[in-house]
Design a protein around this motif. Structure first.
Motif, PDB file in Angstrom:
ATOM      1  N   ALA A  75      36.667  39.156  43.655  1.00  0.00           N
ATOM      2  CA  ALA A  75      37.863  39.675  42.989  1.00  0.00           C
ATOM      3  C   ALA A  75      39.027  38.700  43.127  1.00  0.00           C
ATOM      4  O   ALA A  75      39.814  38.513  42.192  1.00  0.00           O
ATOM      5  N   ALA A  76      39.141  38.064  44.290  1.00  0.00           N
ATOM      6  CA  ALA A  76      40.202  37.078  44.490  1.00  0.00           C
ATOM      7  C   ALA A  76      40.037  35.906  43.534  1.00  0.00           C
ATOM      8  O   ALA A  76      41.012  35.448  42.903  1.00  0.00           O
ATOM      9  N   ALA A  77      38.815  35.399  43.409  1.00  0.00           N
ATOM     10  CA  ALA A  77      38.561  34.286  42.494  1.00  0.00           C
ATOM     11  C   ALA A  77      38.872  34.675  41.052  1.00  0.00           C
ATOM     12  O   ALA A  77      39.405  33.864  40.278  1.00  0.00           O
ATOM     13  N   ARG A  78      38.588  35.913  40.699  1.00  0.00           N
ATOM     14  CA  ARG A  78      38.836  36.396  39.332  1.00  0.00           C
ATOM     15  C   ARG A  78      40.324  36.351  38.982  1.00  0.00           C
ATOM     16  O   ARG A  78      40.701  36.126  37.849  1.00  0.00           O
ATOM     17  N   HIS A  79      41.201  36.541  39.993  1.00  0.00           N
ATOM     18  CA  HIS A  79      42.638  36.599  39.730  1.00  0.00           C
ATOM     19  C   HIS A  79      43.417  35.420  40.322  1.00  0.00           C
ATOM     20  O   HIS A  79      44.653  35.436  40.317  1.00  0.00           O
ATOM     21  N   GLY A  80      42.717  34.400  40.830  1.00  0.00           N
ATOM     22  CA  GLY A  80      43.403  33.258  41.411  1.00  0.00           C
ATOM     23  C   GLY A  80      44.148  33.601  42.683  1.00  0.00           C
ATOM     24  O   GLY A  80      45.210  33.041  42.975  1.00  0.00           O
ATOM     25  N   ARG A  81      43.580  34.524  43.452  1.00  0.00           N
ATOM     26  CA  ARG A  81      44.175  34.967  44.708  1.00  0.00           C
ATOM     27  C   ARG A  81      43.310  34.496  45.873  1.00  0.00           C
ATOM     28  O   ARG A  81      42.253  33.886  45.696  1.00  0.00           O
ATOM     29  N   THR A  82      43.748  34.830  47.083  1.00  0.00           N
ATOM     30  CA  THR A  82      42.933  34.602  48.276  1.00  0.00           C
ATOM     31  C   THR A  82      42.312  35.929  48.691  1.00  0.00           C
ATOM     32  O   THR A  82      42.857  37.000  48.380  1.00  0.00           O
ATOM     33  N   PRO A  83      41.170  35.898  49.369  1.00  0.00           N
ATOM     34  CA  PRO A  83      40.492  37.160  49.724  1.00  0.00           C
ATOM     35  C   PRO A  83      41.354  38.132  50.511  1.00  0.00           C
ATOM     36  O   PRO A  83      41.184  39.353  50.378  1.00  0.00           O
ATOM     37  N   ASP A  84      42.273  37.628  51.339  1.00  0.00           N
ATOM     38  CA  ASP A  84      43.102  38.554  52.116  1.00  0.00           C
ATOM     39  C   ASP A  84      44.184  39.216  51.276  1.00  0.00           C
ATOM     40  O   ASP A  84      44.935  40.059  51.768  1.00  0.00           O
ATOM     41  N   GLU A  85      44.241  38.867  49.971  1.00  0.00           N
ATOM     42  CA  GLU A  85      45.168  39.516  49.041  1.00  0.00           C
ATOM     43  C   GLU A  85      44.471  40.579  48.198  1.00  0.00           C
ATOM     44  O   GLU A  85      45.039  41.084  47.227  1.00  0.00           O
ATOM     45  N   VAL A  86      43.238  40.930  48.573  1.00  0.00           N
ATOM     46  CA  VAL A  86      42.437  41.924  47.844  1.00  0.00           C
ATOM     47  C   VAL A  86      42.046  43.041  48.794  1.00  0.00           C
ATOM     48  O   VAL A  86      41.594  42.790  49.920  1.00  0.00           O
ATOM     49  N   LEU A  87      42.199  44.275  48.329  1.00  0.00           N
ATOM     50  CA  LEU A  87      41.760  45.444  49.088  1.00  0.00           C
ATOM     51  C   LEU A  87      40.843  46.283  48.197  1.00  0.00           C
ATOM     52  O   LEU A  87      41.309  46.936  47.261  1.00  0.00           O
ATOM     53  N   PRO A  88      39.519  46.282  48.444  1.00  0.00           N
ATOM     54  CA  PRO A  88      38.629  47.145  47.662  1.00  0.00           C
ATOM     55  C   PRO A  88      39.013  48.606  47.847  1.00  0.00           C
ATOM     56  O   PRO A  88      39.369  49.046  48.948  1.00  0.00           O
ATOM     57  N   LEU A  89      38.920  49.362  46.752  1.00  0.00           N
ATOM     58  CA  LEU A  89      39.314  50.766  46.761  1.00  0.00           C
ATOM     59  C   LEU A  89      38.218  51.635  46.162  1.00  0.00           C
ATOM     60  O   LEU A  89      37.426  51.183  45.331  1.00  0.00           O
ATOM     61  N   ALA A  90      38.212  52.903  46.556  1.00  0.00           N
ATOM     62  CA  ALA A  90      37.357  53.899  45.925  1.00  0.00           C
ATOM     63  C   ALA A  90      38.055  54.383  44.656  1.00  0.00           C
ATOM     64  O   ALA A  90      38.490  55.527  44.551  1.00  0.00           O
ATOM     65  N   GLY A  91      38.197  53.488  43.698  1.00  0.00           N
ATOM     66  CA  GLY A  91      38.942  53.777  42.476  1.00  0.00           C
ATOM     67  C   GLY A  91      40.430  53.543  42.697  1.00  0.00           C
ATOM     68  O   GLY A  91      40.936  53.675  43.821  1.00  0.00           O
ATOM     69  N   SER A  92      41.157  53.186  41.637  1.00  0.00           N
ATOM     70  CA  SER A  92      42.596  52.951  41.806  1.00  0.00           C
ATOM     71  C   SER A  92      43.322  54.224  42.224  1.00  0.00           C
ATOM     72  O   SER A  92      44.392  54.165  42.831  1.00  0.00           O
ATOM     73  N   ALA A  93      42.738  55.390  41.944  1.00  0.00           N
ATOM     74  CA  ALA A  93      43.353  56.647  42.376  1.00  0.00           C
ATOM     75  C   ALA A  93      43.478  56.699  43.902  1.00  0.00           C
ATOM     76  O   ALA A  93      44.418  57.298  44.428  1.00  0.00           O
ATOM     77  N   GLU A  94      42.535  56.063  44.624  1.00  0.00           N
ATOM     78  CA  GLU A  94      42.684  56.013  46.069  1.00  0.00           C
ATOM     79  C   GLU A  94      43.949  55.243  46.441  1.00  0.00           C
ATOM     80  O   GLU A  94      44.666  55.599  47.380  1.00  0.00           O
ATOM     81  N   GLY A  95      44.231  54.174  45.696  1.00  0.00           N
ATOM     82  CA  GLY A  95      45.444  53.417  45.957  1.00  0.00           C
ATOM     83  C   GLY A  95      46.689  54.265  45.819  1.00  0.00           C
ATOM     84  O   GLY A  95      47.620  54.171  46.639  1.00  0.00           O
ATOM     85  N   PHE A  96      46.722  55.130  44.807  1.00  0.00           N
ATOM     86  CA  PHE A  96      47.880  56.012  44.635  1.00  0.00           C
ATOM     87  C   PHE A  96      47.990  56.995  45.799  1.00  0.00           C
ATOM     88  O   PHE A  96      49.082  57.290  46.285  1.00  0.00           O
ATOM     89  N   SER A  97      46.852  57.496  46.248  1.00  0.00           N
ATOM     90  CA  SER A  97      46.877  58.464  47.349  1.00  0.00           C
ATOM     91  C   SER A  97      47.375  57.837  48.641  1.00  0.00           C
ATOM     92  O   SER A  97      47.839  58.547  49.540  1.00  0.00           O
TER      93      SER A  97
END
Length: 365
Positions: A75-97
């Motif tokens: 996911a980091a490579a897909r967006h030009g980020r570093t791995p520590d800038e990515v947090l896998p989620l159980a759907g983006s709704a988990e992020g809102f919660s």
């Protein structure tokens, strides 16, 4: 006035005036042609099914740390980020919660917009102010309308349900060093080329971008997505999570859907959707009394003739079609409905049945 600054719990900002937990899936039933949910297709493509099926033999083990790390890396490579800038989620709704974990003093949610972030914040007794966009100027975003004291701001881009894609520079103008700016990009990959995305902008202070795999890849039942942000911000967001919050199949989905071949396939799907949206807009706009909000997302916001919304939804349901009511979105009323973009043959059926319903209900003067 394009924006409104209601005080929490008063007037248009009163959470009791809208069912913030209502979502399109509650309007779907077996046998109905579904225009209520914005998922593209009935299920993932065969190649993705195979990738997910291959994880089933490993379900006797807890999700592995190296699998999580791989999901972050891809996911980091897909967006030009570093791995520590990515947090896998159980759907983006988990992020809102998880937003209450950031402990905001005053949150602003831009409406009409996806209601789950506000619902999660209010459930944790966070003070929330609604800032409303205005149909009169195309639901444009005006950063100056957001109170300076807000230390958390939530906006969708493209926005659900208006379909408006705000310029990246305009969204970026909401950022402050002492503020978390949450940008819901759940539908970004449904737009060819993903214009105006901030997913790759790691230099914006306090930026938190939430991405979903649900829509383009028809994975609503799996719950897979991820957050992008500064490592310290992601650590704050993740603090209340239980162990192993993202399943093994969901981690595999993140990896598979962020790989180059999948990105190419997603862009092709987005181009097909864009063509379907144009033809569907034309068909619906030709119906007397129907106003279509022009956007770029895989759904359309319709304004029906005054007083017809409830009965139109009832008549369409009787005809085997379900659409999404709009009055649960702050800033919209009972004559607003949202319809998912579908292929022309299905869109024609919706247009025909909608026109018939309105002829039944609207008596010429």
């Amino acid at each position: 006035m394009p924006f409104d600054h209601p005080r929490p719990g008063h007037g248009p900002g009163d959470p009791g005036a809208h069912d913030l937990r209502h979502h399109g899936d509650s309007e779907v039933a077996d046998g109905l042609l579904d225009f209520a949910v914005n998922v593209i297709g009935d299920g993932p493509p065969a190649w993705l099914r195979d990738r997910l099926a291959a994880t089933l033999d490993g379900l006797g083990r807890y999700p592995r740390a190296d699998h999580d790390a791989q999901a972050r890396e891809v996911a980091a490579a897909r967006h030009g980020r570093t791995p520590d800038e990515v947090l896998p989620l159980a759907g983006s709704a988990e992020g809102f919660s998880l937003l209450p974990a950031l402990r905001p003093r005053l949150a602003v949610v831009v409406h009409p917009g996806f209601t789950e972030p506000e619902a999660a914040l209010r459930a944790s007794d966070v003070d929330v102010v609604r800032v409303h966009t205005d149909a009169a100027d195309g639901h444009a975003l005006h950063p100056a309308a957001v109170p300076d004291r807000a230390d958390l701001v939530v906006i969708g881009n493209p926005t659900n349900p208006t379909g408006v894609l705000h310029p990246a520079d305009t969204v970026r103008a909401l950022a402050r060093p002492d503020r978390v700016l949450v940008v819901d990009e759940a539908f970004a990959d449904a737009i060819p080329g993903e214009p105006e995305s901030l997913a790759g902008n790691g230099d914006v202070p306090g930026l938190l971008v939430l991405r979903s795999l649900t829509k383009t890849w028809a994975l609503a039942g799996l719950r897979a997505g991820y957050a992008l942000g500064a490592p310290a911000l992601l650590a704050r967001l993740a603090r209340p999570r239980p162990p192993w919050p993202v399943s093994t199949p969901a981690l595999e989905a993140i990896i598979a859907c962020c790989e180059p071949d999948a990105l190419s396939a997603a862009d092709q799907r987005a181009r097909e959707l864009a063509a379907h949206r144009v033809s569907m807009t034309s068909a619906l706009e030709s119906i007397e009394g129907v106003a279509v909000s022009h956007g770029v997302a895989p759904y359309l916001l319709l304004h029906l003739p005054d007083g017809t919304g409830h009965e139109v939804r009832r008549l369409l349901r009787a005809a085997g079609i379900t659409i999404r009511r709009g009055d649960t979105f702050p800033g919209l009323g009972p004559d607003h409905v949202r319809v998912a973009v579908r292929p022309p043959e299905l869109a024609r059926r919706l247009a025909e049945e909608l026109e018939l319903a309105l002829r039944t209900l609207v008596v010429p003067a």
